[in-house]
Design an enzyme around this catalytic site. Structure first.
Site, short mmCIF file in Angstrom:
data_model
loop_
_atom_site.label_atom_id
_atom_site.label_comp_id
_atom_site.label_asym_id
_atom_site.label_seq_id
_atom_site.Cartn_x
_atom_site.Cartn_y
_atom_site.Cartn_z
N GLU A 285 38.29 44.44 32.93
CA GLU A 285 38.78 43.09 33.24
C GLU A 285 37.58 42.17 33.19
OE1 GLU A 285 41.82 42.22 33.52
OE2 GLU A 285 42.86 44.11 33.89
N CYS A 319 37.02 34.30 37.98
CA CYS A 319 37.25 34.57 36.56
C CYS A 319 38.35 33.67 36.05
CB CYS A 319 37.60 36.04 36.36
SG CYS A 319 38.80 36.60 37.55
#
Ligand code: NAD
Length: 522
Positions: A285, A319
């Site tokens: 990720e 993020c």
């Protein structure tokens, strides 16, 4: 949920509950009593001191020492994997119901201690009160959600069809073995607890390598897992550098699978290198350069609130942070004026204090990245708000920078690169088609947001956007604020490889492989 019935999520906007403020204050006192000490790490339940210690300092005030953390070595990594391998047969054969019970207990302990764990997270990585409390609750809810998924699917053992009376087949999902988890600084407890919880619920044993900037809270998670009853050999934590210990994990042939959350550069390195002899499951990720698109038919008050929260929440270090905004030309000037006015009113300061929205960035390197991006934006376009480091009074001791709005050309590095600082770039577009094209013109595909009061436009956005998590007309955050069981969270393209999202319906299955079991009874 914490005693007293509070549950803070990323959608919680106000922290004016008196009882909550008081409990958080107590949490800060408790977390402060943990600071500045020597900390070992744990292999097979045993304390280890590795090779030397690394000092971690608070981004809020560089004079505050979080702790002196023993540095795990490559040998420690090898030992941890070997111990996890030894513990695997027993843990994988422990009934899933028993694993789930232990993990639920761990989740409840996390929630019970939300105030002290939140305060430690705040001190260690600089989150504001609600972000810190939200992250700790998210850690607990991620674990709970994976337990719920195991239960919902009855341990993933499903009878299949029959071609004859005698033959009976089941499809069973079974764990892989030793699972390594490498986590980032920006969600040091949630993005450790999530993958660790998923891997353990599925029946794997785990070696956790947290971020160098999140060792303190990761050790607290480890302690809680043990207190809840996870056996010593089943989970290990290595507080060591990524380049040595992280690398030693992904190169160890006895590591059966790995979850990495962090930057594109490191994630891709792991993705390319983990499998030499046979294919292994790896979940990476990675970063984002998340766009918000504002239509001429948008409610601009909603849009500017949402962009502001996502661009500057946790100082742009999520993020999912919103770092690019594409605005249809007829409303561009109004949008920018409203965003700039709100940016100037944003409360920047010591994030331990109630009501502060923007705290520091993580370290000196992030301050430098901010300063150089602001300078570049000034040369290539214009800085519309902010742009400077803050060195006023006690903030001079931390890594504080101004929330910043810039306008830059779309071939600028400021527009294209993930910067991970509170800086958002705005750009006008002539049509929504152009907006989709520019939004998607990035190697990343994590989150995206859209503002329009026209339902047909909304459907066009949903059909065209290339991102794993998308939000429409959300005041609480244009591109941020996912929650387990509510908004599954995972990236497309260069933001993630699995195509399945954390906190979602298909996540815990990533930690298991299918075995088709046919038994003939004649
Ligand atoms: P990072 O890549 O610098 O570090 C992440 C982890 O990898 C750390 O534990 C680090 O020690 C380790 N590491 C470093 N080099 C390694 C190597 N060679 N081998 C193995 N491990 C190594 O990332 P960061 O600065 O901690 O976190 C910020 C980044 O994470 C941003 O890019 C952000 O977008 C991304 N992120 C993504 C998600 C998501 O869900 N997609 C969530 C949070 C953060």
């Amino acid at each position: 949920m914490a005693e007293g019935g509070f549950k803070v999520t990323y959608a919680t906007i106000s922290s004016d509950n008196e009882e909550m403020v008081k409990r958080y204050q107590e949490g800060i006192e408790k977390a402060k009593s943990w600071l500045g000490k020597d900390y070992p790490f744990y292999v097979n339940g045993q304390e280890r001191n590795g090779g030397g210690r690394a000092e971690e300092r608070s981004p809020i005030d560089n004079d505050i020492i979080i702790g002196h953390f023993a540095q795990a070595t490559i040998e420690d990594a090898r030992d941890a994997v070997a111990a996890a391998k030894e513990a695997y047969p027993q843990w994988s054969q422990t009934p899933w119901q028993d694993r789930v019970e232990i993990l639920r207990h761990a989740a409840d302990l996390i929630s019970e201690r939300v105030f002290e764990l939140g305060a430690l997270t705040a001190l260690e990585v600089g989150k504001n009160q609600l972000e810190a409390l939200g992250e700790v609750e998210e850690a607990a809810d991620l674990i709970r959600y994976y337990c719920h998924q195991m239960e919902e699917h009855d341990g993933f053992s499903v009878p299949m069809g029959q071609l004859s009376e005698e033959e009976k087949t089941r499809s069973v999902l079974r764990p892989y073995g030793v699972w390594a988890v490498i986590s980032p600084f920006n969600f040091p407890i949630a993005l450790s607890a999530g993958p660790v919880g998923g891997a353990l619920a599925a029946g794997n044993t785990v070696v956790l390598k947290p971020s160098e900037q999140g060792f303190g809270i990761a050790l607290k998670l480890y302690e809680i897992l043990h207190e809840a009853g996870v056996p010593a050999g089943v989970v290990h934590v290595l507080t060591g550098p990524g380049e040595t210990v992280g690398q030693a994990l992904h190169q160890n042939p006895d590591v059966a699978g790995l979850t990495f959350t962090g930057s594109y550069e490191v994630g891709m390195k792991i993705y390319r290198n983990i499998t030499k002899d046979w294919p292994k499951p790896v979940i990476v990720e990675m970063g984002g350069k998340n766009p918000a698109i504002v239509s001429a038919k948008a409610d601009l008050d909603k849009a500017t609130d949402g962009v502001l929260r996502s661009a500057f929440g946790y100082s742009g270090q999520k993020c999912s942070a919103c770092s690019r905004v594409l605005v249809q030309r007829p409303v561009y000037d109004d949008f920018v004026a409203q965003l700039v006015a709100k940016t100037k009113e944003t409360n920047v300061g010591n994030p331990l204090e109630a009501g502060v929205y923007v705290g520091p960035v993580i370290d000196a390197a992030a301050v430098e990245r901010f300063e150089s991006a602001s300078a570049q934006a000034g040369e290539e376009g214009r800085v519309i708000a902010g742009g400077a480091r803050i060195q006023k009074d006690e903030l001079a001791r931390g890594n504080f920078v101004e929330p910043t709005v810039v306008e830059v050309p779309i071939d600028s590095g400021v527009w294209r690169d993930e910067l991970f600082v509170p800086l958002v770039a705005v750009h006008p577009v002539d049509s929504l088609e152009q907006a989709w094209e520019l939004a998607n013109d990035t190697p990343y595909g994590l989150t995206a947001g859209f503002y329009s009061e026209d339902r047909a436009e909304v459907d066009r956005f949903l059909n065209n956007v290339e991102a794993g998590v998308v939000y429409v007309n959300r005041r609480a955050g244009a591109t941020t604020g996912a929650w387990p069981g509510i908004q599954p969270f995972g990236g497309w393209k260069g933001s993630g490889n699995s195509g399945k999202a954390g906190g979602g319906l298909y996540y815990v299955q990533l930690y298991m492989r299918e075995q088709s079991q046919t038994i003939v009874e004649d």
